[in-house]
Write a protein that holds these residues in place. Structure first.
Motif, PDB file in Angstrom:
ATOM      1  N   MET A 182       0.848  -1.193   0.000  1.00  0.00           N
ATOM      2  CA  MET A 182       0.000   0.000   0.000  1.00  0.00           C
ATOM      3  C   MET A 182       0.888   1.248   0.000  1.00  0.00           C
ATOM      4  N   ASP A 183       0.562   2.191  -0.860  1.00  0.00           N
ATOM      5  CA  ASP A 183       1.343   3.421  -0.940  1.00  0.00           C
ATOM      6  C   ASP A 183       0.985   4.347   0.220  1.00  0.00           C
ATOM      7  N   LEU A 184       2.000   4.994   0.786  1.00  0.00           N
ATOM      8  CA  LEU A 184       1.801   5.961   1.859  1.00  0.00           C
ATOM      9  C   LEU A 184       2.027   7.356   1.313  1.00  0.00           C
ATOM     10  N   PHE A 185       1.155   8.266   1.720  1.00  0.00           N
ATOM     11  CA  PHE A 185       1.258   9.644   1.251  1.00  0.00           C
ATOM     12  C   PHE A 185       1.498  10.568   2.448  1.00  0.00           C
ATOM     13  N   GLU A 186       2.416  11.460   2.284  1.00  0.00           N
ATOM     14  CA  GLU A 186       2.721  12.419   3.344  1.00  0.00           C
ATOM     15  C   GLU A 186       1.673  13.525   3.338  1.00  0.00           C
ATOM     16  N   THR A 187       0.977  13.673   4.478  1.00  0.00           N
ATOM     17  CA  THR A 187      -0.100  14.664   4.575  1.00  0.00           C
ATOM     18  C   THR A 187       0.261  15.855   5.449  1.00  0.00           C
ATOM     19  N   GLU A 188       1.420  15.809   6.086  1.00  0.00           N
ATOM     20  CA  GLU A 188       1.817  16.913   6.961  1.00  0.00           C
ATOM     21  C   GLU A 188       2.039  18.185   6.150  1.00  0.00           C
ATOM     22  N   VAL A 189       1.461  19.283   6.652  1.00  0.00           N
ATOM     23  CA  VAL A 189       1.628  20.577   5.991  1.00  0.00           C
ATOM     24  C   VAL A 189       2.923  21.215   6.491  1.00  0.00           C
ATOM     25  N   LYS A 190       3.840  21.433   5.574  1.00  0.00           N
ATOM     26  CA  LYS A 190       5.118  22.021   5.964  1.00  0.00           C
ATOM     27  C   LYS A 190       4.969  23.520   6.170  1.00  0.00           C
ATOM     28  N   PRO A 191       5.612  24.074   7.195  1.00  0.00           N
ATOM     29  CA  PRO A 191       5.538  25.515   7.422  1.00  0.00           C
ATOM     30  C   PRO A 191       6.180  26.292   6.283  1.00  0.00           C
ATOM     31  N   GLU A 192       5.667  27.464   6.028  1.00  0.00           N
ATOM     32  CA  GLU A 192       6.209  28.304   4.961  1.00  0.00           C
ATOM     33  C   GLU A 192       7.619  28.787   5.303  1.00  0.00           C
TER      34      GLU A 192
END
Length: 416
Positions: free
Chosen positions: A1-11
């Motif tokens: 199963m593919d994992l996707f990074e959902t964390e929003v990186k700070p600007e």
């Protein structure tokens, strides 16, 4: 199963300023802007400024500095450029075009923080109103682009519900919010009148943002409001009652913090909240004595109070955070010529607060008159009013009534 990074990186932010007269003052302002950006959730990559005789009317900074910034954006993969002054619509549009990156200014960052901090309905109305007024002022310069590109800092809050708003829709929404805010103001006025009728004196806590106002209120009254080492940690005003050992009472109201380069339209939007100080009996000015620019911050506070028409009230200045760097001589402990007294305190540890409360009680008592009177038993209910509005010093029951000796506010003397 593919994992996707959902964390929003700070600007990743690059801060830009212009020094016209005082280079040291520009550095201070950029350091403060960095703290604002940190509070808004961004990561500051670097801060740069340009010395100029005046701010460039079309692009804020000169062509050479624009080219330098464009290189930094590409090499460091900068997400957003943040300018330390409020940009005109033309400056905002031109910088966006020339840099090829999102460009915002100090005002947008402050409004973004306010959008995060607002909890009450009044606070949310004020934030949206300020956002829309800021947006309306920029529409001419932004032409067909009626919103800032992408997400991140400057795109939060109720003012961003419809990015395609045109000028007419914004005007209509501003009118609706203004009416809602007027209704809130009427309710606040009613509450204020009831409080003033009670005769309990009001001490309004003011100061530069992050000076420790909320911590002071928490320590004195167990208010349990948010208190963090961040700019604008609290936005909505809080009022709590404090009771002295002799039975006398005082109301403390915490207000939104002041900051330099505060736009007029933002002051106007929050006027109903800031004007709590206008109806106060005493102003408590909290100063961050650990800040090397404490004197400049004090000046900003007094200029803002003057802008709001608040003057002629007794002031107690508290040089707070004296527990920091106490032994290395770096504390900024001066004397405030605008105040009745200057007191060293630590709202966090409680140091100096006994001295502060003694001085506060002295000022309250200076507004009181002493009465000695025999009150008929048929008017015994007046004694309860005396207890609530002042201090009952003596109470003796005699044949012709109740003899009392009390201190009460001079403005309610006739009613007793």
């Amino acid at each position: 199963m593919d994992l996707f990074e959902t964390e929003v990186k700070p600007e990743k932010l690059l801060l830009v300023g212009v020094s016209v007269n005082d280079e040291e003052d520009t550095k201070r302002s950029l350091a403060e802007l960095a703290e604002l950006c940190k509070t808004a959730g961004g990561v500051v990559f670097d801060s740069i400024y340009q010395n100029r005789e005046q701010i460039h009317p079309g692009t804020y900074i000169g062509k050479g500095k624009i080219a330098e910034i464009a290189e930094i954006i590409e090499e460091a993969d900068i997400d957003t450029v943040v300018c330390d002054d409020e940009l005109s619509p033309a400056q905002l549009r031109n910088l966006n075009d020339l840099l090829g990156a999102k460009v915002i200014d100090r005002t947008i960052v402050i409004l973004d923080i306010f959008a995060m901090r607002a909890q009450t309905s009044e606070g949310k109305i004020q934030v949206e109103l300020a956002q829309l007024k800021s947006r309306a002022a920029r529409l001419i310069g932004l032409r067909s682009s009626l919103s800032r590109l992408g997400g991140g800092i400057g795109t939060r809050g109720p003012g961003e519900k419809k990015l395609e708003m045109d000028r007419r829709l914004i005007r209509e929404r501003i009118s609706v919010l203004a009416r809602e805010l007027e209704n809130v103001k009427k309710n606040r006025d009613t509450t204020r009148r009831k409080r003033m009728e009670s005769g309990v004196p009001l001490a309004c806590i003011v100061g530069y943002t992050n000076a420790g106002k909320s911590t002071l209120l928490n320590t004195l009254t167990n208010a349990d409001i948010l208190s963090e080492d961040k700019l604008f940690a609290t936005l909505d005003p809080t009022t709590r009652i404090y009771e002295f050992e002799d039975g006398g009472q005082v109301l403390f109201t915490d207000t939104v913090g002041f900051i330099s380069k505060l736009p007029h339209h933002l002051v106007d939007a929050f006027r109903s909240t800031l004007e709590e100080a206008k109806y106060a009996d005493i102003i408590i000015h909290v100063v961050d004595s650990s800040n090397p620019y404490a004197d400049k911050q004090m000046d900003v506070v007094y200029k803002t109070l003057h802008m709001l028409g608040i003057s002629g009230k007794p002031v107690i200045t508290l040089y707070n955070k004296c527990d920091r760097h106490e032994d290395d001589g770096t504390l900024n402990l001066g004397h405030d010529q605008n105040s009745e007294a200057t007191i060293r305190v630590s709202a966090k540890t409680g140091f100096g607060l006994d001295e502060f409360m003694t001085k506060l009680k002295d000022i309250i008592n200076s507004r009181m008159v002493t009465i000695e009177k025999t009150i008929p038993y048929s008017d015994a209910g007046k004694i309860a009013a005396i207890r609530s509005k002042g201090t009952l010093l003596c109470e003796e029951y005699k044949e012709d009534g109740i003899f009392i000796k009390a201190m009460i506010p001079s403005d309610v003397y006739i009613d007793i």
